[in-house]
Motif scaffolding. Sequence first.
Motif, PDB file in Angstrom:
ATOM      1  N   SER A  84       0.868  -1.181   0.000  1.00  0.00           N
ATOM      2  CA  SER A  84       0.000   0.000   0.000  1.00  0.00           C
ATOM      3  C   SER A  84       0.903   1.229   0.000  1.00  0.00           C
ATOM      4  O   SER A  84       2.019   1.171   0.528  1.00  0.00           O
ATOM      5  CB  SER A  84      -0.852  -0.016   1.269  1.00  0.00           C
ATOM      6  OG  SER A  84      -1.366   1.278   1.506  1.00  0.00           O
ATOM      7  N   ASP A 159      -3.433  -2.427  -1.733  1.00  0.00           N
ATOM      8  CA  ASP A 159      -4.402  -1.455  -1.230  1.00  0.00           C
ATOM      9  C   ASP A 159      -3.945  -0.046  -1.610  1.00  0.00           C
ATOM     10  O   ASP A 159      -3.100   0.533  -0.955  1.00  0.00           O
ATOM     11  CB  ASP A 159      -4.538  -1.596   0.292  1.00  0.00           C
ATOM     12  CG  ASP A 159      -5.729  -0.817   0.821  1.00  0.00           C
ATOM     13  OD1 ASP A 159      -6.465  -0.212   0.010  1.00  0.00           O
ATOM     14  OD2 ASP A 159      -5.930  -0.811   2.050  1.00  0.00           O
ATOM     15  N   GLU A 160      -4.507   0.470  -2.665  1.00  0.00           N
ATOM     16  CA  GLU A 160      -4.118   1.775  -3.201  1.00  0.00           C
ATOM     17  C   GLU A 160      -2.591   1.894  -3.284  1.00  0.00           C
ATOM     18  O   GLU A 160      -2.001   2.786  -2.676  1.00  0.00           O
ATOM     19  CB  GLU A 160      -4.695   2.899  -2.323  1.00  0.00           C
ATOM     20  CG  GLU A 160      -6.167   2.687  -2.039  1.00  0.00           C
ATOM     21  CD  GLU A 160      -7.045   3.882  -2.354  1.00  0.00           C
ATOM     22  OE1 GLU A 160      -6.558   4.813  -3.009  1.00  0.00           O
ATOM     23  OE2 GLU A 160      -8.209   3.842  -1.961  1.00  0.00           O
ATOM     24  N   ALA A 163      -1.455   5.420  -4.553  1.00  0.00           N
ATOM     25  CA  ALA A 163      -2.281   6.573  -4.157  1.00  0.00           C
ATOM     26  C   ALA A 163      -1.480   7.873  -4.193  1.00  0.00           C
ATOM     27  O   ALA A 163      -0.306   7.895  -3.868  1.00  0.00           O
ATOM     28  CB  ALA A 163      -2.838   6.336  -2.756  1.00  0.00           C
ATOM     29  N   VAL A 170       2.252   6.346 -11.975  1.00  0.00           N
ATOM     30  CA  VAL A 170       1.318   5.223 -11.839  1.00  0.00           C
ATOM     31  C   VAL A 170       1.449   4.301 -13.051  1.00  0.00           C
ATOM     32  O   VAL A 170       1.534   3.078 -12.920  1.00  0.00           O
ATOM     33  CB  VAL A 170      -0.144   5.728 -11.714  1.00  0.00           C
ATOM     34  CG1 VAL A 170      -1.123   4.572 -11.683  1.00  0.00           C
ATOM     35  CG2 VAL A 170      -0.308   6.595 -10.475  1.00  0.00           C
ATOM     36  N   TYR A 190      -6.806  -5.644  -6.344  1.00  0.00           N
ATOM     37  CA  TYR A 190      -6.203  -4.322  -6.548  1.00  0.00           C
ATOM     38  C   TYR A 190      -7.216  -3.246  -6.175  1.00  0.00           C
ATOM     39  O   TYR A 190      -8.200  -3.019  -6.875  1.00  0.00           O
ATOM     40  CB  TYR A 190      -5.800  -4.187  -8.006  1.00  0.00           C
ATOM     41  CG  TYR A 190      -4.844  -3.055  -8.306  1.00  0.00           C
ATOM     42  CD1 TYR A 190      -3.539  -3.328  -8.685  1.00  0.00           C
ATOM     43  CD2 TYR A 190      -5.244  -1.724  -8.225  1.00  0.00           C
ATOM     44  CE1 TYR A 190      -2.647  -2.295  -8.976  1.00  0.00           C
ATOM     45  CE2 TYR A 190      -4.360  -0.693  -8.505  1.00  0.00           C
ATOM     46  CZ  TYR A 190      -3.070  -0.983  -8.882  1.00  0.00           C
ATOM     47  OH  TYR A 190      -2.185   0.037  -9.171  1.00  0.00           O
ATOM     48  N   THR A 191      -6.960  -2.611  -5.061  1.00  0.00           N
ATOM     49  CA  THR A 191      -7.875  -1.614  -4.531  1.00  0.00           C
ATOM     50  C   THR A 191      -7.479  -0.205  -4.945  1.00  0.00           C
ATOM     51  O   THR A 191      -6.295   0.142  -4.891  1.00  0.00           O
ATOM     52  CB  THR A 191      -7.835  -1.741  -2.991  1.00  0.00           C
ATOM     53  OG1 THR A 191      -8.544  -2.896  -2.638  1.00  0.00           O
ATOM     54  CG2 THR A 191      -8.424  -0.563  -2.304  1.00  0.00           C
ATOM     55  N   SER A 192      -8.455   0.552  -5.371  1.00  0.00           N
ATOM     56  CA  SER A 192      -8.154   1.941  -5.709  1.00  0.00           C
ATOM     57  C   SER A 192      -9.441   2.757  -5.735  1.00  0.00           C
ATOM     58  O   SER A 192     -10.515   2.199  -5.898  1.00  0.00           O
ATOM     59  CB  SER A 192      -7.490   2.009  -7.081  1.00  0.00           C
ATOM     60  OG  SER A 192      -7.235   3.341  -7.440  1.00  0.00           O
ATOM     61  N   HIS A 193      -9.317   4.065  -5.544  1.00  0.00           N
ATOM     62  CA  HIS A 193     -10.488   4.882  -5.853  1.00  0.00           C
ATOM     63  C   HIS A 193     -10.227   5.688  -7.128  1.00  0.00           C
ATOM     64  O   HIS A 193     -10.965   6.595  -7.469  1.00  0.00           O
ATOM     65  CB  HIS A 193     -10.939   5.747  -4.662  1.00  0.00           C
ATOM     66  CG  HIS A 193      -9.969   6.807  -4.269  1.00  0.00           C
ATOM     67  ND1 HIS A 193      -9.033   6.621  -3.297  1.00  0.00           N
ATOM     68  CD2 HIS A 193      -9.808   8.052  -4.722  1.00  0.00           C
ATOM     69  CE1 HIS A 193      -8.324   7.719  -3.171  1.00  0.00           C
ATOM     70  NE2 HIS A 193      -8.768   8.606  -4.033  1.00  0.00           N
ATOM     71  N   ASN A 194      -9.173   5.265  -7.845  1.00  0.00           N
ATOM     72  CA  ASN A 194      -8.836   5.889  -9.119  1.00  0.00           C
ATOM     73  C   ASN A 194      -9.321   4.994 -10.267  1.00  0.00           C
ATOM     74  O   ASN A 194      -8.760   3.942 -10.545  1.00  0.00           O
ATOM     75  CB  ASN A 194      -7.314   6.066  -9.163  1.00  0.00           C
ATOM     76  CG  ASN A 194      -6.855   6.725 -10.435  1.00  0.00           C
ATOM     77  OD1 ASN A 194      -7.604   6.816 -11.408  1.00  0.00           O
ATOM     78  ND2 ASN A 194      -5.625   7.174 -10.446  1.00  0.00           N
ATOM     79  N   GLU A 197      -6.843   3.987 -13.085  1.00  0.00           N
ATOM     80  CA  GLU A 197      -5.854   2.980 -12.687  1.00  0.00           C
ATOM     81  C   GLU A 197      -6.464   1.572 -12.778  1.00  0.00           C
ATOM     82  O   GLU A 197      -5.849   0.645 -13.297  1.00  0.00           O
ATOM     83  CB  GLU A 197      -5.447   3.292 -11.245  1.00  0.00           C
ATOM     84  CG  GLU A 197      -4.231   2.598 -10.728  1.00  0.00           C
ATOM     85  CD  GLU A 197      -3.932   3.050  -9.291  1.00  0.00           C
ATOM     86  OE1 GLU A 197      -4.258   4.205  -8.921  1.00  0.00           O
ATOM     87  OE2 GLU A 197      -3.390   2.230  -8.530  1.00  0.00           O
TER      88      GLU A 197
END
Length: 251
Positions: A84, A159-160, A163, A170, A190-194, A197
């Motif tokens: 992360s 996890d992000e 970020a 990226v 694969y965690t993201s709020h983008n 990505e």
Amino acid sequence: MSKPILEVKNLRKNFDSFVAIDNISFSLEEGEILGFLGPNGAGKSTTIYCILGLIDPEVGEINIFGKSIKKDRSEIFKKVNYASAEFNLPWNLSLWESLLVYSRLYELSDAKIRISELLEIFEMTHLKNTPIRDLSLGLRARGNLCKALLNRPKLLLLDEPMASMDPDVVDKGINLLRQIQKEDKISILYTSHNMWEIEEVASNVIFINHGQIVASGTPLELTQKVLKLESGEPNLRDVFIHLSRAKNESK
Ligand SMILES: Nc1ncnc2c1ncn2[C@@H]1O[C@H](COP(=O)(O)OP(=O)(O)O)[C@@H](O)[C@H]1O
Ligand SMILES: [Mg+2]
């Protein structure tokens, strides 16, 4: 059909009376990159911490490599790793020394060879003597990915990982990761709020909001389903906006 690498069944996690994870179920197949997308506070990290066994869910079952994380923990986690952007390698140690610390923890027999190999792949060999504190955000993220790949994991929880980084950084990180993911057939959550990505990296996507899965599918399926389109290009940005607003308006 072979068993999924990761199975999450009916996961529920409360923090006092607040429901952070509300009956989430999904699975991850071998060699798949599953995007876990959702706004800040949706419950992405909490889900990852449950999978890592760092926090205990109230309800639910988590199996990795077909085995319960409650029963076969030490064996399972030899082949799992995590990264992360919020994670830091030892600040005052050089990149090489930091990775050596983790190699010892993972009891690698070929630590020096493995570290050299990863530094080469992630184009950081020339930085091996640089202290972590002197690396840029993007280089630190790449160092974290090296750490996460040391034990040749079969399941990687990211996890992000990138970020708050510039898109070109990226992009570089994702390309390097994809290269090694393909070669070693690693399964990745694969965690993201983008959205961008996730669109780049994931074959399948789960979208969560307020602790619930609100949509899932390939980026293109999600775009068509959620935006009610017959055709077009994957557009997770509009899916994200649509789903976040729909959920908030119904609250
Ligand atoms: N230890 C905790 N105690 C209380 N609330 C928490 C705790 N950890 C997370 N939360 C809450 O649970 C929700 C989900 O958080 P998190 O999983 O970190 O979201 P995400 O990673 O999607 O941004 C948020 O509302 C957050 O404030
Ligand atoms: Mg988070």
